[in-house]
Design an enzyme around this catalytic site. Structure first.
Site, short mmCIF file in Angstrom:
data_model
loop_
_atom_site.label_atom_id
_atom_site.label_comp_id
_atom_site.label_asym_id
_atom_site.label_seq_id
_atom_site.Cartn_x
_atom_site.Cartn_y
_atom_site.Cartn_z
N ASP A 1 -8.46 -1.84 -3.56
CA ASP A 1 -8.38 -1.16 -2.12
C ASP A 1 -9.72 -0.39 -2.03
OD1 ASP A 1 -7.40 -0.19 0.05
OD2 ASP A 1 -5.53 0.42 -0.91
N ARG B 1 -9.50 10.52 4.76
CA ARG B 1 -8.27 10.38 3.64
C ARG B 1 -8.75 11.08 2.50
NH1 ARG B 1 -5.03 5.82 0.24
NH2 ARG B 1 -3.11 6.45 1.02
N ASP C 1 -1.95 -3.10 7.16
CA ASP C 1 -0.95 -2.11 6.32
C ASP C 1 0.48 -2.28 7.34
OD1 ASP C 1 -1.96 -1.19 4.30
OD2 ASP C 1 -2.79 0.73 5.18
N ASP D 1 1.53 -0.25 -7.09
CA ASP D 1 0.47 0.14 -6.17
C ASP D 1 -0.03 1.80 -6.62
OD1 ASP D 1 -0.74 0.79 -3.22
OD2 ASP D 1 0.04 -1.08 -3.15
N TRP E 1 -6.62 0.43 12.37
CA TRP E 1 -5.64 0.36 11.30
C TRP E 1 -4.52 -0.06 11.92
CZ3 TRP E 1 -1.80 3.98 10.29
CH2 TRP E 1 -1.26 3.88 9.00
N LYS F 1 -5.01 -5.31 -7.28
CA LYS F 1 -5.04 -5.14 -5.66
C LYS F 1 -6.32 -3.97 -5.50
CE LYS F 1 -2.65 -3.07 -1.88
NZ LYS F 1 -1.31 -2.71 -1.45
N ASN G 1 -10.25 2.55 0.96
CA ASN G 1 -9.80 3.05 2.00
C ASN G 1 -10.62 4.31 3.07
OD1 ASN G 1 -7.23 2.20 2.05
ND2 ASN G 1 -6.75 3.10 0.08
C1 GLA Z 1 -3.89 1.56 1.67
C2 GLA Z 1 -3.49 0.25 1.50
C3 GLA Z 1 -2.07 0.25 1.31
C4 GLA Z 1 -1.91 1.12 -0.11
C5 GLA Z 1 -2.32 2.24 -0.01
C6 GLA Z 1 -2.34 3.10 -1.23
O1 GLA Z 1 -3.63 2.17 2.55
O2 GLA Z 1 -3.62 -0.69 2.54
O3 GLA Z 1 -1.56 -1.17 1.11
O4 GLA Z 1 -1.98 0.23 -1.04
O5 GLA Z 1 -3.78 2.39 0.42
O6 GLA Z 1 -2.74 4.38 -1.16
#
Ligand code: GLA
EC number: 3.2.1.22
Length: 703
Positions: free
Chosen positions: A440, A405, A504, A328, A166, A438, A442
């Site tokens: 995501d 997370r 990130d 976001d 990461w 976007k 995670n």
């Molecule tokens: C991930 C993405 C970030 C952001 C966060 C939001 O870490 O890579 O860019 O969008 O989630 O929780």
């Protein structure tokens, strides 16, 4: 013996189709003359009969067969309780020429299996290989491995592989290749750790030199790559989806297909490989408009959404030239930190009493597009969705669920969960004027299952289906693939998306190596790259705006910064850089990219040159303190030798500095040089500080 040949994009592919056994790769590489005698090629490749060997040694095929005497790793392995199916031997049944090359149908009658082997050169020059296994028998079979195989030349003794974490994706390492190398990903996504790609080539290959092949598995889930050297001397690469124990079982009539293995071959080193992958990516994304400048709200506000501030940010962003605004994480019901609410894709009424419309209207009134962050494959245990459907998670029901997370994966192969999530996404997209998502993802998987069997594969298949349905229903919508930064960057998901969130980490120094690694396979226009504040949120390093912006404009530019805290001077700098990006994006996003490393490894140059060789942009980045007083000469390859070019400095870090009293004499002049001189003589660069950049524009001079 039959043979087939394909010529495409300056490459030739020749296969031998024996009466018994799988197809053999006789040749893939630079185009051979049309009249080449293929039978003679086959003949000269026949080997001697060594002592202490099978009476008829196995010639390595494209689907290595244990059942015919291949003693290293076979291409296909299955298990059946009832049939002798574990040691396979194929026979070619039919060969069909199609737009993608050849579809070769094979069978193993004893195992009651069929295989469709697809192979062909694409317009990009990249070779695509895939296998589809069909159970034609009465008994279920369990697929243990189904991997595409690509035989390599025996002088390919060097490999370049990728690793990361990461905030530090796409790192690479080069080593000797003389034995077995295996890379497996069990993270459920292509992963920060193990990007599904590798480069193999002759020793000492470099960016500009050497015969190499780049290989990439177009797949967003668990994978297995293997580069092996058999004791008999053959070298080969294998790649396929990784099946967890018992994951892929085929009943009568059922089939399963491997993700496509993409192979780019070049005699001009890594740059040649990358340029073909870039062409292939461009053929998939089919971008029709310039890549708009983004602003993303994540590092500006995190979960702290205040409508007034968000609107003010939009206004500031529009003033400096931003073209797309992305809201976001933090907009949906109860999402105040990362412990709750994933799965509840309804607008938070406390933060947005009138929904998202006031913000969207404001963004649109400023002439910008609107984008929204979602993470549809996930659920927090603290959410209404989980409370209503705790059984929808992708976890072994009887075992403890390990949080990552604070979240769990939603089982998209569960039809009810799929319909529910699909429904929420369609509602949001139908209700609001959203141009961009976007998307995501995670977390890694731990024990991906809906019942007792593993289901990591089904999850990726369901994800692709969902993305495909969104693309069909909303053809104007653009989707970005994000996974804690760059943990899901691959050609599989690129079939459905237009941009990757590369990392990130917005620290420009880290970004330089991350972006370089990314560029081996993907072109700049799909590489999300943002200018953050002076002090990086992820590393606390401080960089001036020139280095930050000069690094970010190498991709699809965005801002990740609360511009409400920026001074007038900072905003004016940003506006200038956005203008610079807009002036060069057309060139950079269609150019052939050359990476030009430095002798001491302390700098790197990205050289973007258009197809016509009339316009180029060189971005020289001094990363660490130079080891010698003067940097290397900048020698720019691939220009027309006889054409006259004008060279202009268009942007640079502050200089002179403590390392240099005076810039070189050419700096103030109007340089005009022919292409041969720019390549062979080069330009002596000034002495630059660590963490600084210099941008040079090269254009054909008017005569
Ligand atoms: C991930 C993405 C970030 C952001 C966060 C939001 O870490 O890579 O860019 O969008 O989630 O929780």
């Amino acid at each position: 013996m039959n043979y087939v040949r394909q010529d495409c994009a300056g490459k030739t592919l020749i296969l031998a189709l024996p009466d018994q056994g799988a197809p053999e790769l006789l040749y893939f590489g630079e185009e051979l003359p049309a009249h080449t005698n293929i039978e003679s090629v086959y003949l000269v490749l026949s080997s001697a009969l060594p002592n202490s060997s099978l009476n008829e040694p196995y010639r390595l095929s494209l689907i290595p067969e244990a059942g015919r005497g291949w003693m290293a790793t076979p291409g296909v392995e299955v298990f059946s309780n009832e049939l002798a199916a574990w040691s396979l031997a194929w026979e070619v049944h039919t060969v069909n020429e199609n737009v993608a090359g050849f579809a070769i149908r094979l069978e193993d009658r004893h195992a009651e299996l069929e295989l469709i082997f697809q192979i062909g050169i694409k317009e990009s020059g990249v070779l695509g290989l895939s296998l589809e296994l069909i159970n034609t028998g009465r008994e279920p079979v369990q697929v243990v491995r189904l991997a595409s195989t690509f035989p390599c030349l025996s002088n390919f003794t060097q490999k370049m592989s990728f690793y990361g974490r990461w905030c530090q994706e796409f790192q690479h390492q080069t080593s000797q290749w003389n034995d077995t190398w295996i890379q497996e990903s069990r993270y459920g996504r292509s992963g920060h750790e193990n990007f599904p790609g590798v480069v193999l080539g002759e020793s000492n290959f470099s960016e500009q030199t050497g015969e190499v092949v780049g290989a990439h598995l177009a797949w967003s889930g668990n994978h297995s790559l293997r580069a092996d050297v058999a004791m008999t001397g053959e070298r080969y690469l294998q790649a396929g989806a990784l099946y967890l124990p018992g994951e892929e079982v085929l009943h009568t009539g059922e089939s399963t297909k491997t993700p496509e293995l993409l192979i780019a071959h070049s005699c001009q080193g890594l740059n040649g490989v990358s340029q073909q992958f870039h062409r292939e990516a461009r053929a998939r994304t089919k971008l029709t408009k310039p890549r708009p400048v983004h602003i993303n709200t994540w590092e500006a506000f995190y979960f702290d959404h205040d409508l007034e501030q968000l609107c003010l940010l939009a206004s500031r962003a529009a003033e400096v030239g931003v073209e797309r605004y992305i809201l976001d994480d933090g907009w949906f019901k109860g999402r105040n930190d990362d412990t709750s609410a994933l799965g509840d894709w309804y607008v938070d009424e406390q933060k947005y009493p009138n929904g998202l419309t006031p913000l969207i209207d404001h963004v649109k009134s400023l002439g910008m597009e609107f984008g929204l962050w979602v993470e549809p494959e996930m659920v927090n245990p603290d959410s209404a969705l989980y409370r209503a459907h705790p059984d929808w998670v992708l976890e072994l029901p009887a075992k403890e669920h390990l949080l990552f997370r604070n979240q769990l994966v939603l089982n998209l192969a569960n039809p009810d969960a799929y319909v529910a999530i699909r429904g929420r996404l369609f509602d949001l997209l139908n209700h609001y004027d959203i141009d961009y998502i976007k998307w995501d993802m995670n977390r890694d998987y731990v024990s991906p299952s809906g019942d007792i069997h593993p289901q990591a594969l089904a999850q990726v298949t369901a994800l692709y289906r969902l993305l495909g349905e969104l693309n069909d229903a909303f053809p104007e919508l653009e989707i970005e693939s994000c996974a804690s930064g760059g943990a899901r960057v691959d050609f599989g998901i690129l079939n459905y998306t237009k941009r990757f969130w590369t990392s990130d980490c917005n620290d420009a120094l880290e970004r330089q190596t991350i972006q370089r690694g990314f560029s081996y396979f993907f072109p700049p226009e799909v590489m999300g790259a943002h200018i953050g504040p002076d002090k990086s949120h992820t590393t606390s390093r401080i960089h001036d705006v020139v280095f930050r912006a000069g690094t970010a404009i190498q991709g699809h530019l965005g801002i990740e910064w609360n511009l409400l805290q920026a001074t007038d001077e900072q905003k004016s700098n940003i506006a200038d850089w956005i203008e610079c990006y807009k002036a060069h994006r057309e060139l950079m996003h269609s150019a052939n990219l050359y990476r030009l490393p430095s002798v001491d490894g302390c700098a790197q140059t990205q050289w973007y040159l258009n197809d016509e060789k009339t316009e180029g942009l060189a971005i020289y980045s001094q990363l660490a303190m130079p080891k010698r007083v003067h940097p290397d000469r900048l020698r720019l390859p691939a220009l027309e030798a006889l054409s006259l070019y004008r060279v202009e400095v268009i942007a640079h870090s502050p200089m002179p500095s403590h390392l240099m009293q005076q810039k070189p004499a050419w700096w103030q002049q109007k340089i005009q040089l022919n292409g041969a001189s720019l390549e062979r003589v080069g330009i002596q660069l000034p002495v630059m500080d660590p963490e600084s950049v210099l941008l040079l524009r090269v254009s054909v001079a008017d005569v």
